[in-house]
Design a protein around this motif. Structure first.
Motif, mmCIF file in Angstrom:
data_model
loop_
_atom_site.group_PDB
_atom_site.id
_atom_site.type_symbol
_atom_site.label_atom_id
_atom_site.label_comp_id
_atom_site.label_asym_id
_atom_site.label_seq_id
_atom_site.Cartn_x
_atom_site.Cartn_y
_atom_site.Cartn_z
ATOM 1 N N GLY A 196 37.675 65.504 24.775
ATOM 2 C CA GLY A 196 38.474 64.618 23.929
ATOM 3 C C GLY A 196 37.719 63.913 22.827
ATOM 4 O O GLY A 196 38.188 62.895 22.294
ATOM 5 N N VAL A 197 36.567 64.450 22.435
ATOM 6 C CA VAL A 197 35.794 63.846 21.345
ATOM 7 C C VAL A 197 36.452 64.171 20.005
ATOM 8 O O VAL A 197 36.816 65.319 19.751
ATOM 9 C CB VAL A 197 34.342 64.374 21.354
ATOM 10 C CG1 VAL A 197 33.576 63.877 20.128
ATOM 11 C CG2 VAL A 197 33.638 63.945 22.626
ATOM 12 N N LYS A 198 36.599 63.174 19.153
ATOM 13 C CA LYS A 198 37.110 63.395 17.808
ATOM 14 C C LYS A 198 35.935 63.771 16.901
ATOM 15 O O LYS A 198 35.127 62.925 16.533
ATOM 16 C CB LYS A 198 37.809 62.145 17.281
ATOM 17 C CG LYS A 198 39.088 61.810 18.035
ATOM 18 C CD LYS A 198 39.803 60.615 17.427
ATOM 19 C CE LYS A 198 41.110 60.333 18.148
ATOM 20 N NZ LYS A 198 41.817 59.142 17.577
ATOM 21 N N ILE A 199 35.835 65.046 16.590
ATOM 22 C CA ILE A 199 34.719 65.538 15.792
ATOM 23 C C ILE A 199 34.974 65.254 14.318
ATOM 24 O O ILE A 199 36.030 65.600 13.776
ATOM 25 C CB ILE A 199 34.523 67.048 16.009
ATOM 26 C CG1 ILE A 199 34.127 67.314 17.473
ATOM 27 C CG2 ILE A 199 33.459 67.604 15.062
ATOM 28 C CD1 ILE A 199 34.011 68.778 17.815
ATOM 29 N N THR A 259 26.693 68.259 15.851
ATOM 30 C CA THR A 259 28.075 67.789 15.886
ATOM 31 C C THR A 259 28.113 66.265 15.953
ATOM 32 O O THR A 259 27.443 65.652 16.791
ATOM 33 C CB THR A 259 28.814 68.373 17.100
ATOM 34 O OG1 THR A 259 28.782 69.809 17.017
ATOM 35 C CG2 THR A 259 30.263 67.909 17.138
ATOM 36 N N TYR A 260 28.924 65.673 15.062
ATOM 37 C CA TYR A 260 29.060 64.214 14.978
ATOM 38 C C TYR A 260 30.473 63.801 15.382
ATOM 39 O O TYR A 260 31.444 64.501 15.066
ATOM 40 C CB TYR A 260 28.802 63.733 13.554
ATOM 41 C CG TYR A 260 27.418 64.009 13.027
ATOM 42 C CD1 TYR A 260 26.444 63.010 13.009
ATOM 43 C CD2 TYR A 260 27.077 65.266 12.524
ATOM 44 C CE1 TYR A 260 25.167 63.265 12.519
ATOM 45 C CE2 TYR A 260 25.803 65.518 12.030
ATOM 46 C CZ TYR A 260 24.854 64.518 12.029
ATOM 47 O OH TYR A 260 23.601 64.769 11.539
ATOM 48 N N ASP A 261 30.582 62.655 16.047
ATOM 49 C CA ASP A 261 31.907 62.147 16.380
ATOM 50 C C ASP A 261 32.423 61.251 15.255
ATOM 51 O O ASP A 261 31.783 61.122 14.196
ATOM 52 C CB ASP A 261 31.892 61.421 17.726
ATOM 53 C CG ASP A 261 31.069 60.135 17.727
ATOM 54 O OD1 ASP A 261 30.638 59.684 16.641
ATOM 55 O OD2 ASP A 261 30.852 59.580 18.827
ATOM 56 N N ALA A 262 33.574 60.637 15.461
ATOM 57 C CA ALA A 262 34.216 59.837 14.420
ATOM 58 C C ALA A 262 33.396 58.609 14.039
ATOM 59 O O ALA A 262 33.566 58.056 12.945
ATOM 60 C CB ALA A 262 35.607 59.415 14.871
ATOM 61 N N ASP A 263 32.480 58.171 14.927
ATOM 62 C CA ASP A 263 31.622 57.018 14.634
ATOM 63 C C ASP A 263 30.306 57.420 13.983
ATOM 64 O O ASP A 263 29.436 56.573 13.778
ATOM 65 C CB ASP A 263 31.343 56.237 15.921
ATOM 66 C CG ASP A 263 32.603 55.645 16.532
ATOM 67 O OD1 ASP A 263 33.474 55.197 15.756
ATOM 68 O OD2 ASP A 263 32.725 55.642 17.777
ATOM 69 N N GLY A 264 30.140 58.715 13.694
ATOM 70 C CA GLY A 264 28.912 59.188 13.076
ATOM 71 C C GLY A 264 27.780 59.409 14.052
ATOM 72 O O GLY A 264 26.632 59.628 13.658
ATOM 73 N N ARG A 265 28.086 59.392 15.337
ATOM 74 C CA ARG A 265 27.072 59.582 16.372
ATOM 75 C C ARG A 265 26.922 61.063 16.694
ATOM 76 O O ARG A 265 27.908 61.786 16.802
ATOM 77 C CB ARG A 265 27.494 58.806 17.621
ATOM 78 C CG ARG A 265 26.546 58.880 18.791
ATOM 79 C CD ARG A 265 27.085 58.103 19.976
ATOM 80 N NE ARG A 265 28.388 58.614 20.419
ATOM 81 C CZ ARG A 265 28.896 58.377 21.619
ATOM 82 N NH1 ARG A 265 28.231 57.632 22.498
ATOM 83 N NH2 ARG A 265 30.079 58.863 21.954
ATOM 84 N N VAL A 266 25.691 61.518 16.873
ATOM 85 C CA VAL A 266 25.456 62.901 17.285
ATOM 86 C C VAL A 266 25.833 63.044 18.750
ATOM 87 O O VAL A 266 25.334 62.307 19.612
ATOM 88 C CB VAL A 266 23.978 63.306 17.081
ATOM 89 C CG1 VAL A 266 23.718 64.699 17.662
ATOM 90 C CG2 VAL A 266 23.619 63.286 15.606
ATOM 91 N N VAL A 267 26.732 63.982 19.038
ATOM 92 C CA VAL A 267 27.175 64.187 20.417
ATOM 93 C C VAL A 267 26.696 65.514 20.991
ATOM 94 O O VAL A 267 26.693 65.702 22.215
ATOM 95 C CB VAL A 267 28.711 64.105 20.515
ATOM 96 C CG1 VAL A 267 29.187 62.694 20.181
ATOM 97 C CG2 VAL A 267 29.387 65.128 19.608
ATOM 98 N N ASP A 268 26.316 66.446 20.117
ATOM 99 C CA ASP A 268 25.881 67.765 20.592
ATOM 100 C C ASP A 268 24.968 68.396 19.562
ATOM 101 O O ASP A 268 25.237 68.331 18.353
ATOM 102 C CB ASP A 268 27.097 68.666 20.823
ATOM 103 C CG ASP A 268 26.724 70.120 21.101
ATOM 104 O OD1 ASP A 268 25.769 70.354 21.864
ATOM 105 O OD2 ASP A 268 27.382 71.013 20.537
#
Length: 249
Positions: free
Chosen positions: A182-185, A220-229
């Motif tokens: 459910g990550v918003k990419i 891959t970055y989420d909606a907050d600009g954080r690297v998630v993958d």
């Protein structure tokens, strides 16, 4: 035999709708279960499913027909070609669904996953994280069984707790993170470079040591600009090429 069920899709109004729909449907076709029906829903049903017009859906299907993934028969309907599989060229065309589609359809073997200390080139992407969970997978050509590439993903631990490794046998990590976790990419940055096969890569891909490979890094970055993958994929140089298409409009 189970019915064919296309995935859902969140449309991006900055990209052509037919293209997004074709890529999402392409991933669904290539990632379908072996017992799924080869018959697709009608144009009208697919258009309603994706929230687009029938004309847009028709254009998307025409694209897939041109690739040889489907065949369309008047009065009978639209059918998935039994031998449909992902072609060799890897195209990076500006959407998450394009990346999912290009990584779908291969037979995947899970090599393992483990919690590791952030070190080396991962420090650049996870400067405030002490540990990540890595997943290692080997992909094989669905027809010949030959190894085609192997992937290593580094994922934030809080996301990894929601990942079932069995899902990675069917779907790319990008899809699992977006649709299951459910990550918003927000974006994915891609880097492709030529390298020489190290001992591990040579053994896994069955190529000579120091032979050319294509090394892909996807962040891959989420909606907050954080690297998630962070995905690092080694492709056999004799089986893949990368094409980047830029829309100037």
């Amino acid at each position: 035999m189970t019915a064919f069920a296309p995935d859902s899709l969140v449309l991006n109004r900055k990209l052509p709708l037919w293209y997004q729909v074709s890529q999402s449907l392409r991933a669904s076709i290539l990632g379908r279960t072996p017992d799924a029906s080869l018959r697709l829903p009608t144009e009208e049903q697919l258009a309603e499913h994706y929230g687009v017009s029938v004309l847009t859906m028709r254009q998307a299907l025409k694209e897939l027909e041109g690739e040889g993934l489907i065949s369309r028969h008047r009065r009978r309907g639209t059918f998935i070609e039994p031998g449909a599989r992902r072609g060799a060229p890897v195209r990076l065309l500006g959407s998450v669904d394009a990346i999912v589609a290009q990584q779908s359809g291969e037979r995947t073997t899970i090599l393992g996953h483990a919690r590791v200390v952030v070190a080396g080139d991962l420090l650049e992407h996870f400067p405030d994280t002490a540990e990540v969970v890595t997943y290692r997978r080997l992909r094989h050509d669905s027809e010949t069984g030959e190894p085609s590439n192997w992937a290593e993903n580094a994922v934030l631990p809080e996301l990894a707790s929601a990942i079932d490794p069995a899902d990675l046998e069917r779907w790319p990590m990008t899809k699992v993170i977006r649709d299951i976790v459910g990550v918003k990419i927000s974006r994915i940055t891609d880097t492709v470079e030529a390298r020489l096969a190290d001992p591990e890569t040579a053994e896994l891909l069955r190529v000579p040591l120091l032979s050319p490979i294509l090394h892909y890094t996807g962040v891959t970055y989420d909606a907050d600009g954080r690297v998630v993958d962070v995905a690092r994929i080694r492709y056999r140089g004799d089986r893949f090429s990368f094409t980047v298409t830029v829309d100037a409009t």
